[in-house]
Design a protein around this motif. Structure first.
Motif, PDB file in Angstrom:
ATOM      1  N   SER A   1       0.837  -1.195   0.000  1.00  0.00           N
ATOM      2  CA  SER A   1       0.000   0.000   0.000  1.00  0.00           C
ATOM      3  C   SER A   1       0.874   1.247   0.000  1.00  0.00           C
ATOM      4  N   GLY A   2       0.244   2.366  -0.310  1.00  0.00           N
ATOM      5  CA  GLY A   2       0.936   3.646  -0.252  1.00  0.00           C
ATOM      6  C   GLY A   2       2.226   3.670  -1.036  1.00  0.00           C
TER       7      GLY A   2
ATOM      8  N   THR B   1      -8.617   0.382  -4.794  1.00  0.00           N
ATOM      9  CA  THR B   1      -8.625   1.346  -3.695  1.00  0.00           C
ATOM     10  C   THR B   1      -9.123   0.669  -2.433  1.00  0.00           C
TER      11      THR B   1
ATOM     12  N   THR C   1      -9.184   3.076   3.858  1.00  0.00           N
ATOM     13  CA  THR C   1      -8.175   4.147   3.945  1.00  0.00           C
ATOM     14  C   THR C   1      -8.194   5.097   2.758  1.00  0.00           C
TER      15      THR C   1
ATOM     16  N   GLU D   1      -6.569   4.625   0.001  1.00  0.00           N
ATOM     17  CA  GLU D   1      -5.274   4.630  -0.669  1.00  0.00           C
ATOM     18  C   GLU D   1      -5.189   3.512  -1.708  1.00  0.00           C
TER      19      GLU D   1
ATOM     20  N   ALA E   1      -5.880   5.364  -7.581  1.00  0.00           N
ATOM     21  CA  ALA E   1      -5.717   6.275  -6.455  1.00  0.00           C
ATOM     22  C   ALA E   1      -4.279   6.781  -6.464  1.00  0.00           C
ATOM     23  N   THR E   2      -4.035   7.855  -5.764  1.00  0.00           N
ATOM     24  CA  THR E   2      -2.698   8.433  -5.714  1.00  0.00           C
ATOM     25  C   THR E   2      -2.243   8.544  -4.269  1.00  0.00           C
ATOM     26  N   ASP E   3      -1.038   8.080  -3.990  1.00  0.00           N
ATOM     27  CA  ASP E   3      -0.480   8.164  -2.652  1.00  0.00           C
ATOM     28  C   ASP E   3       0.409   9.398  -2.571  1.00  0.00           C
ATOM     29  N   ARG E   4       0.148  10.255  -1.596  1.00  0.00           N
ATOM     30  CA  ARG E   4       0.921  11.490  -1.463  1.00  0.00           C
ATOM     31  C   ARG E   4       1.713  11.530  -0.152  1.00  0.00           C
ATOM     32  N   ARG E   5       1.843  10.397   0.498  1.00  0.00           N
ATOM     33  CA  ARG E   5       2.548  10.391   1.777  1.00  0.00           C
ATOM     34  C   ARG E   5       4.042  10.625   1.596  1.00  0.00           C
TER      35      ARG E   5
END
Length: 408
Positions: free
Chosen positions: A16-17, A95, A99, A101, A387-391
């Motif tokens: 994930s992420g 997705t 969460t 994500e 989805a897009t992970d921005r962490r």
């Protein structure tokens, strides 16, 4: 009607992420397999072939653990491979509705992913990786069976496979005459089946003189005995199994693209056996974890009553395989090498000595000259991510595999 598959906890893991797509072809495991539990995979309404996990199809997933669990609705299959006899690798992407994500779940039916993870040096500070695209586009995870009408050799002569019942005797290559323990059949519509997943026709004499004696139809991943008993003895120098679909470049072997439906029959003996089907040596059903997942609880209970629990977790109930098993890619590369050196492969004319020399000194593959002239650049590929992970802002594509360890 939908179908639900229940994965063993040591046969799946999540990404994930920022662990998703650390490279265009692979992702990192979030945690070791076993940290995520209770994975359920449910087909969608209208999927008349839920046992055929094809790239692009969608399933609904739910699981526990891994930060409290989660679910993906309409998760898309982005990889569907064989990794060994009765062992698959299926990667779902979607997705996580809990969460929000981007999430990937890798499922390895029949393969102990948790043991592989630790055996290859995985750990909290050194995560392993898994491929997120097909490593062999010619292979899709599915079941193996004979088509109705196939003649199985018994002590009393050939009998149509659909007439066989538990207790009937069949002739085997390794153990002589043995009883059948279990039989199952089902009908599969083929109108919407991809060409590569269509039944495979093995024409008379395609594998050798009298092998088979009459045309035979099997499922694409059904394994045929090669390298002995008059079956492709020149092309394969050792006894092994080859998937039917891997032989479709040989004369007389092809997919049946015009067939609209087929009734499949498979039967089980106390051990994985090699039997005569239309006078062609071929495997019986191997009861691996994936096969069991396709059955009803009543059917699984009946098989456990017959065979008991496997001695080793995830091992086939009636295993091990009767011979080593080639993958589709291994067979196709071998045949391509031989074809470049020897020309058209007439299995009834080629000598084993010619094959040995060709494999020892293969003819290099010719590179075709590009005669198209100047080409316009390809348009940018459409973004397929959901989805897009921005962490994290660092470029994940630059992250190398840790210690160059194996990728699942």
């Amino acid at each position: 009607m939908t179908k639900t598959f229940y994965a063993l906890d040591n046969e799946f893991a999540a990404a994930s992420g920022s662990n998703v797509d650390v490279h265009q072809d692979y992702s990192y495991f979030d945690h070791p397999p076993g940290s995520t539990t209770n994975l359920e995979i449910t087909s969608n309404m209208g999927d008349d072939k839920p046992i055929l996990f094809e790239v692009g199809e969608t399933y609904d997933l739910t699981w526990s653990g891994h930060g409290g669990g989660g679910d993906m609705q309409d998760a898309t299959i982005i990889r569907s491979d064989y990794v060994g006899p009765g062992e698959g690798a299926v990667v779902f992407e979607g997705t996580n509705s809990v969460t929000g994500e981007l999430f990937q779940m890798v499922w390895s039916p029949g393969f102990d992913l948790e043991s592989w993870y630790w055996d290859t040096g995985g750990g909290p500070d050194s995560p392993n990786a898994f491929w997120t695209s097909d490593q062999n586009a010619a292979e899709t995870y599915q079941a193996v069976c004979f088509a109705e009408g196939t003649l199985i050799t018994t002590p009393d002569g050939p009998r149509p496979v659909e007439y066989l019942q538990p207790g009937d005797l069949v002739v085997t290559l390794d153990d002589g005459i043995v009883p059948i323990r279990w039989v199952r059949s089902d009908t599969q519509p083929l109108e919407d089946t991809s060409p590569d997943a269509k039944p495979v026709l093995i024409s008379a004499n395609a594998l050798g003189k009298g092998r088979p004696s009459t045309d035979m139809v099997v499922s694409p991943q059904h394994r045929l005995f090669v390298g002995g008993k008059g079956q492709l003895e020149a092309l394969f120098t050792e006894e092994a199994f080859a998937p039917a679909k891997s032989l479709t470049t040989l004369p007389g072997v092809r997919h049946m693209n015009g067939k609209k439906n087929v009734t499949w029959v498979h039967f089980v003996c106390d051990a994985h056996q090699i039997v005569l089907a239309n006078d062609c040596w071929s495997e019986t059903l191997l009861l691996g974890p994936m096969v069991l997942a396709l059955l009803s609880e009543d059917q699984r209970r009946a098989l456990r009553h017959i065979f008991g629990a496997p001695i080793v977790p995830d091992a086939p109930l009636n295993g091990p395989p009767a011979r080593d098993c080639y993958t589709v890619g291994m067979v196709q590369r071998r045949l391509d090498t031989l074809r470049r050196s020897l020309g058209p492969l007439d299995v009834n004319q080629i000598a084993r000595s010619d094959v040995t020399r060709a494999l020892a000194n293969p003819t290099p593959q010719r590179r075709k000259k590009d005669r198209r002239g100047p080409q316009k650049p390809w348009p940018a590929a459409k973004e397929r991510r959901v989805a897009t992970d921005r962490r994290r802002v660092r470029d994940k594509a630059d992250r190398p595999l840790v210690n160059a360890k194996p990728v699942f």
